[in-house]
Write a protein that holds these residues in place. Structure first.
Motif, PDB file in Angstrom:
ATOM      1  N   LYS A  77      86.173  44.331 -27.576  1.00 29.98           N
ATOM      2  CA  LYS A  77      86.280  45.184 -28.759  1.00 29.98           C
ATOM      3  C   LYS A  77      87.749  45.335 -29.143  1.00 29.98           C
ATOM      4  O   LYS A  77      88.578  45.682 -28.304  1.00 29.98           O
ATOM      5  N   ILE A  78      88.058  45.064 -30.402  1.00 31.98           N
ATOM      6  CA  ILE A  78      89.404  45.246 -30.929  1.00 31.98           C
ATOM      7  C   ILE A  78      89.344  46.373 -31.951  1.00 31.98           C
ATOM      8  O   ILE A  78      88.604  46.295 -32.938  1.00 31.98           O
ATOM      9  N   GLU A  79      90.136  47.417 -31.715  1.00 36.89           N
ATOM     10  CA  GLU A  79      90.107  48.595 -32.576  1.00 36.89           C
ATOM     11  C   GLU A  79      91.481  48.779 -33.219  1.00 36.89           C
ATOM     12  O   GLU A  79      92.494  48.875 -32.534  1.00 36.89           O
ATOM     13  N   PHE A  80      91.510  48.811 -34.552  1.00 33.13           N
ATOM     14  CA  PHE A  80      92.745  49.058 -35.283  1.00 33.13           C
ATOM     15  C   PHE A  80      92.775  50.520 -35.717  1.00 33.13           C
ATOM     16  O   PHE A  80      91.858  50.991 -36.385  1.00 33.13           O
ATOM     17  N   ASP A  81      93.838  51.220 -35.323  1.00 34.82           N
ATOM     18  CA  ASP A  81      93.974  52.646 -35.642  1.00 34.82           C
ATOM     19  C   ASP A  81      94.938  52.796 -36.819  1.00 34.82           C
ATOM     20  O   ASP A  81      96.121  52.497 -36.700  1.00 34.82           O
ATOM     21  N   PHE A  82      94.417  53.276 -37.953  1.00 32.26           N
ATOM     22  CA  PHE A  82      95.222  53.412 -39.164  1.00 32.26           C
ATOM     23  C   PHE A  82      95.674  54.850 -39.400  1.00 32.26           C
ATOM     24  O   PHE A  82      95.926  55.247 -40.541  1.00 32.26           O
ATOM     25  N   ASN A  83      95.796  55.619 -38.352  1.00 36.96           N
ATOM     26  CA  ASN A  83      96.313  56.980 -38.467  1.00 36.96           C
ATOM     27  C   ASN A  83      97.675  56.963 -39.161  1.00 36.96           C
ATOM     28  O   ASN A  83      98.560  56.171 -38.798  1.00 36.96           O
ATOM     29  N   GLN A  84      97.857  57.819 -40.168  1.00 41.23           N
ATOM     30  CA  GLN A  84      99.095  57.962 -40.944  1.00 41.23           C
ATOM     31  C   GLN A  84      99.350  56.805 -41.913  1.00 41.23           C
ATOM     32  O   GLN A  84     100.390  56.750 -42.556  1.00 41.23           O
ATOM     33  N   LYS A  90      86.699  46.669 -35.059  1.00 46.16           N
ATOM     34  CA  LYS A  90      86.466  47.979 -35.650  1.00 46.16           C
ATOM     35  C   LYS A  90      87.795  48.552 -36.131  1.00 46.16           C
ATOM     36  O   LYS A  90      88.865  48.084 -35.761  1.00 46.16           O
ATOM     37  N   TRP A  91      87.720  49.606 -36.940  1.00 41.31           N
ATOM     38  CA  TRP A  91      88.930  50.342 -37.331  1.00 41.31           C
ATOM     39  C   TRP A  91      88.575  51.817 -37.425  1.00 41.31           C
ATOM     40  O   TRP A  91      87.433  52.197 -37.677  1.00 41.31           O
ATOM     41  N   ILE A  92      89.591  52.662 -37.194  1.00 39.67           N
ATOM     42  CA  ILE A  92      89.408  54.113 -37.207  1.00 39.67           C
ATOM     43  C   ILE A  92      90.519  54.752 -38.029  1.00 39.67           C
ATOM     44  O   ILE A  92      91.550  54.127 -38.305  1.00 39.67           O
TER      45      ILE A  92
END
Length: 256
Positions: free
Chosen positions: A203-210, A236-238
């Motif tokens: 699982k690859i998760e990209f975090d776009f916080n900010q 995925k992305w969050i």
């Protein structure tokens, strides 16, 4: 092992058992890391305890952790080394080190700051927030650990989460890209910079916080290159807004 046993851990004996165990593991691991990688001749440490926080600061006069990562991975600049460290499971000596120790320490404490080579990498545990600031520290490495003396966190809890639940997942904080002067992230080269060391994850998760806005070129390159490097991973992305989510969904549909 003599340094923490003789000089550091006796000052922490009054802490709760779970907090003492966290320090016993973390201090030993950090000192081993300094001996193995820092090329340092001196180690300094400070302990400060009050009712709200326990502070432990350890520093050395070595080459600096970010420069060590940059040179070991042949990266183009120091900033990319901070990003690789934040992604976790980073090692420049895979035959002898897994890269798990520092990643584990980061998640054991309420907050941690790692300063070296003019950069400060800061992680806050309760919201998994990452940020990079400038630091006056040019030589050596300074690591500042903070935890509440009332915390119920345990080594076992964090170990189980990292090594069982999260073992095959990598989370990449996109906000650690060097984007301070940009309103829109739309560089294909920036997308490529976050995709090192993703081959072995399910699982690859990209975090776009900010992150408020990305361009279609960035979204396309991020998903396309991720697919090229790891064809079977669940991407995925969050922490995205409507626009960022739309562009990533469009890109994933093109490259699925």
């Amino acid at each position: 092992h003599e340094i923490p046993r003789k000089f550091i851990l006796p000052h922490l004996k009054t802490l709760k058992a779970n907090i003492f165990e966290i320090f016993e593991f973390s201090v030993g691991s950090l000192i081993n890391n300094i001996f193995d990688h820092a090329q340092a001749s001196r180690i300094y440490f400070k302990i400060y305890i009050n009712h709200e926080k326990i502070h432990f600061i350890i520093s050395d006069n070595g080459v600096g952790i970010f420069e060590n990562i940059r040179s070991g991975l042949n990266l183009t600049d120091i900033h990319l080394a901070t990003l690789e460290l934040a992604k976790g499971k980073i090692t420049i000596d895979p035959k002898h080190h897994t890269g798990d120790e520092l990643n584990t320490i980061i998640h054991l404490f309420d907050s941690i700051s790692i300063e070296a080579n003019g950069k400060s990498l800061i992680h806050t545990n309760h919201n998994n927030d990452w940020k990079i600031l400038k630091s006056p520290m040019q030589k050596g490495t300074r690591i500042h650990l903070e935890i509440s003396p009332a915390s119920n966190r345990t080594c076992a809890e964090v170990f189980n989460r990292i090594f069982e639940i999260d073992e095959k997942r990598i989370s990449i904080p996109i906000n650690l890209l060097d984007i301070a002067d940009y309103r829109v992230i739309n560089s294909r080269s920036q997308a490529g910079n976050v995709l090192r060391n993703i081959q072995n994850f399910k699982k690859i998760e990209f975090d776009f916080n900010q992150i408020d806005l990305i361009g279609p070129a960035f979204a396309d390159e991020l998903v396309r290159k991720a697919r090229q490097k790891n064809k079977s991973a669940d991407i995925k992305w969050i922490n995205t807004n409507k626009t960022v989510d739309l562009l990533l969904t469009r890109a994933l549909g093109k490259h699925s």
